[in-house]
Enzyme design. Structure first.
Site: not given
Length: 227
Positions: A92, A87-88, A191
């Site tokens: 978080h 993913g990119q 993303c």
């Protein structure tokens, strides 16, 4: 404080039940990575059981193996961690439930595509517990919700997926936006997708505690990943 419990999913006598850990306080990212690495090795050596770890992180950005530097819009806003998951860029932080899923795919068909599909189904089933319809979109990783209240054709991302697999043992996993500060996503192109927004259960008007989400995730996991 970490709470632990076990969920038996496999009928095979030589496979230990899946263990669950729930961390009450935000876990530093470096500590989480170190724990995952150690657990994945132990699972691969059949020394410890599979594990699902539910936690929150302090505010930070992570860069997956496909991350494009131009998608990091505010590099000095929060700590940035390069990680081996697919993913990119993703965010978080407090109010977001992260689920690190450490399963041994040697016992589960050795099918990576199915595993990712099961993660997606798990998130969608969890959202359904709160009356939210999560959907998948071709070419867009993660789980999406339609937002007719914000314009025709508007869709926002509510959950992300990023995994890594070593010797058929999985780690990293999913994140579900419960009630994070959505402005924190402005420091990245989540993303790599700039045409759509980000949402959360709270943003959708759903009043749910992190404990409520944990209960839903445990309930639906057994239905999706049962072998």
């Amino acid at each position: 404080m970490v709470k632990a419990s076990a969920l038996s999913l496999s009928p095979a006598a030589d496979i230990l039940p899946v263990e669950w850990d729930i961390s009450d306080e935000p876990v530093p990212y470096e500590l989480a990575l170190a724990r995952m690495e150690a657990r994945v090795n132990a699972i691969g050596e059949r020394k410890l059981s599979e594990l699902v770890w539910l936690l929150e992180h302090p505010a930070l950005y992570t860069a997956g193996t496909s991350a494009d530097a131009k998608d990091l819009l505010s590099p000095d806003r929060f700590p940035v961690f390069k990680t081996g998951r697919g993913g990119q860029y993703t965010y978080h932080g407090p109010g977001q439930r992260v689920g690190y899923v450490m399963l041994d795919l040697k016992n589960r068909g050795q099918d990576v595509r199915k595993f990712v599909g099961d993660l997606e189904a798990w998130l969608i089933a969890t959202l359904a517990e709160f009356g939210v319809t999560g959907e998948l979109r071709e070419g867009r990783v993660g789980v999406w919700v339609r937002r007719p209240d914000k314009g025709e054709g508007r869709e926002d991302k509510i959950a992300a997926i990023g995994v890594r697999i070593r010797k058929w043992v999985t780690f990293h996993g999913v994140s579900l936006n419960v009630d994070p500060d959505l402005l924190h996503f402005d420091g990245i192109v989540p993303c790599g997708i700039s045409q759509h927004g980000v949402t959360s259960l709270a943003d959708l008007g759903i009043t749910a505690t992190m404990a409520d989400v944990d209960v839903a995730m445990k309930k639906t996991f057994g239905k999706i990943f049962e072998t």
